[in-house]
Motif scaffolding. Sequence first.
Motif, PDB file in Angstrom:
ATOM      1  N   ILE A  47      42.517  29.845  34.981  1.00 32.24           N
ATOM      2  CA  ILE A  47      43.789  29.124  35.044  1.00 32.24           C
ATOM      3  C   ILE A  47      43.616  27.799  35.783  1.00 32.24           C
ATOM      4  O   ILE A  47      44.092  26.760  35.328  1.00 32.24           O
ATOM      5  CB  ILE A  47      44.877  29.982  35.726  1.00 32.24           C
ATOM      6  CG1 ILE A  47      45.230  31.197  34.855  1.00 32.24           C
ATOM      7  CG2 ILE A  47      46.129  29.149  36.014  1.00 32.24           C
ATOM      8  CD1 ILE A  47      46.099  32.227  35.564  1.00 32.24           C
ATOM      9  N   LEU A  48      42.954  27.838  36.923  1.00 32.54           N
ATOM     10  CA  LEU A  48      42.843  26.645  37.769  1.00 32.54           C
ATOM     11  C   LEU A  48      41.969  25.550  37.166  1.00 32.54           C
ATOM     12  O   LEU A  48      42.271  24.366  37.328  1.00 32.54           O
ATOM     13  CB  LEU A  48      42.311  27.022  39.152  1.00 32.54           C
ATOM     14  CG  LEU A  48      43.317  27.714  40.055  1.00 32.54           C
ATOM     15  CD1 LEU A  48      42.631  28.237  41.310  1.00 32.54           C
ATOM     16  CD2 LEU A  48      44.456  26.768  40.420  1.00 32.54           C
ATOM     17  N   HIS A  49      40.892  25.915  36.487  1.00 33.04           N
ATOM     18  CA  HIS A  49      40.016  24.862  35.966  1.00 33.04           C
ATOM     19  C   HIS A  49      39.215  25.239  34.738  1.00 33.04           C
ATOM     20  O   HIS A  49      38.932  24.393  33.898  1.00 33.04           O
ATOM     21  CB  HIS A  49      39.057  24.373  37.072  1.00 33.04           C
ATOM     22  CG  HIS A  49      38.136  25.423  37.583  1.00 33.04           C
ATOM     23  ND1 HIS A  49      36.938  25.711  36.987  1.00 33.04           N
ATOM     24  CD2 HIS A  49      38.254  26.256  38.635  1.00 33.04           C
ATOM     25  CE1 HIS A  49      36.345  26.690  37.656  1.00 33.04           C
ATOM     26  NE2 HIS A  49      37.129  27.043  38.656  1.00 33.04           N
ATOM     27  N   GLY A  50      38.844  26.487  34.589  1.00 35.54           N
ATOM     28  CA  GLY A  50      37.949  26.868  33.505  1.00 35.54           C
ATOM     29  C   GLY A  50      38.478  26.581  32.113  1.00 35.54           C
ATOM     30  O   GLY A  50      37.755  26.051  31.260  1.00 35.54           O
ATOM     31  N   PRO A  71      48.262  38.279  41.489  1.00 34.66           N
ATOM     32  CA  PRO A  71      47.588  39.579  41.445  1.00 34.66           C
ATOM     33  C   PRO A  71      46.618  39.732  40.268  1.00 34.66           C
ATOM     34  O   PRO A  71      46.656  40.720  39.536  1.00 34.66           O
ATOM     35  CB  PRO A  71      48.765  40.557  41.316  1.00 34.66           C
ATOM     36  CG  PRO A  71      49.772  39.798  40.522  1.00 34.66           C
ATOM     37  CD  PRO A  71      49.650  38.369  41.019  1.00 34.66           C
ATOM     38  N   TYR A  72      45.767  38.728  40.089  1.00 33.82           N
ATOM     39  CA  TYR A  72      44.787  38.748  39.004  1.00 33.82           C
ATOM     40  C   TYR A  72      43.386  38.669  39.588  1.00 33.82           C
ATOM     41  O   TYR A  72      43.198  38.283  40.748  1.00 33.82           O
ATOM     42  CB  TYR A  72      45.012  37.573  38.043  1.00 33.82           C
ATOM     43  CG  TYR A  72      46.381  37.534  37.424  1.00 33.82           C
ATOM     44  CD1 TYR A  72      46.876  38.617  36.697  1.00 33.82           C
ATOM     45  CD2 TYR A  72      47.197  36.417  37.555  1.00 33.82           C
ATOM     46  CE1 TYR A  72      48.146  38.578  36.121  1.00 33.82           C
ATOM     47  CE2 TYR A  72      48.456  36.370  36.982  1.00 33.82           C
ATOM     48  CZ  TYR A  72      48.919  37.460  36.265  1.00 33.82           C
ATOM     49  OH  TYR A  72      50.169  37.423  35.703  1.00 33.82           O
ATOM     50  N   SER A  73      42.401  38.943  38.757  1.00 31.80           N
ATOM     51  CA  SER A  73      41.006  38.851  39.192  1.00 31.80           C
ATOM     52  C   SER A  73      40.654  37.401  39.515  1.00 31.80           C
ATOM     53  O   SER A  73      41.309  36.459  39.044  1.00 31.80           O
ATOM     54  CB  SER A  73      40.078  39.371  38.094  1.00 31.80           C
ATOM     55  OG  SER A  73      40.068  38.466  36.994  1.00 31.80           O
ATOM     56  N   ASP A  74      39.600  37.231  40.290  1.00 34.33           N
ATOM     57  CA  ASP A  74      39.126  35.884  40.622  1.00 34.33           C
ATOM     58  C   ASP A  74      38.745  35.123  39.357  1.00 34.33           C
ATOM     59  O   ASP A  74      38.948  33.912  39.267  1.00 34.33           O
ATOM     60  CB  ASP A  74      37.936  35.945  41.579  1.00 34.33           C
ATOM     61  CG  ASP A  74      38.342  36.382  42.977  1.00 34.33           C
ATOM     62  OD1 ASP A  74      39.554  36.346  43.303  1.00 34.33           O
ATOM     63  OD2 ASP A  74      37.441  36.765  43.754  1.00 34.33           O
ATOM     64  N   ASP A  75      38.193  35.827  38.367  1.00 29.46           N
ATOM     65  CA  ASP A  75      37.817  35.193  37.107  1.00 29.46           C
ATOM     66  C   ASP A  75      39.039  34.616  36.396  1.00 29.46           C
ATOM     67  O   ASP A  75      39.003  33.474  35.931  1.00 29.46           O
ATOM     68  CB  ASP A  75      37.111  36.202  36.191  1.00 29.46           C
ATOM     69  CG  ASP A  75      36.804  35.617  34.832  1.00 29.46           C
ATOM     70  OD1 ASP A  75      36.054  34.623  34.756  1.00 29.46           O
ATOM     71  OD2 ASP A  75      37.338  36.144  33.820  1.00 29.46           O
TER      72      ASP A  75
END
Length: 151
Positions: free
Chosen positions: A131-134, A122-126
């Motif tokens: 988390i996933l790659h940035g 339940p977090y923003s796309d940003d």
Amino acid sequence: MWTDTYVQSQGLPVMFHTGSSIFPGTRIKYADPLLLDDVADEFPELTIIMEHGGRPFWYDRAAWMISRHRNVHIGIAGIATRHLPRYFPNLEKYADRFLFGSDWPAIPLDEEGLISRVLALPYSDDIKARILHGNAERLLGRAKFEKAGGT
């Protein structure tokens, strides 16, 4: 010689196992995130990644560490993704400190399933992209840049 000072000066991240382990002979008492407090103080430019975020005994201690030290991060490998909001209620505030991980080979590799579980949070796309790659790109890019002689 690979010392903490050298690693820090090169901008290389260092990953520590924090929390429980399934491996025989593991001494859990040495996996407490608070044991990294002195290291984070002594080497403030050293990027420290606490893999597993203290799972399951010390989620609160891992959360405290990222609130105290700007150079400390949490790897989410092996943590039940759907429980991240409960385990780390301030995740959004410290979204730049969380890193995706699969914990392979300890957990069978299911990249698509793991990614989809992060995307369902339940977090923003940003925040999910961080988390996933940035965040990893930022940390590893910094290490690669500094190792090549950048400033």
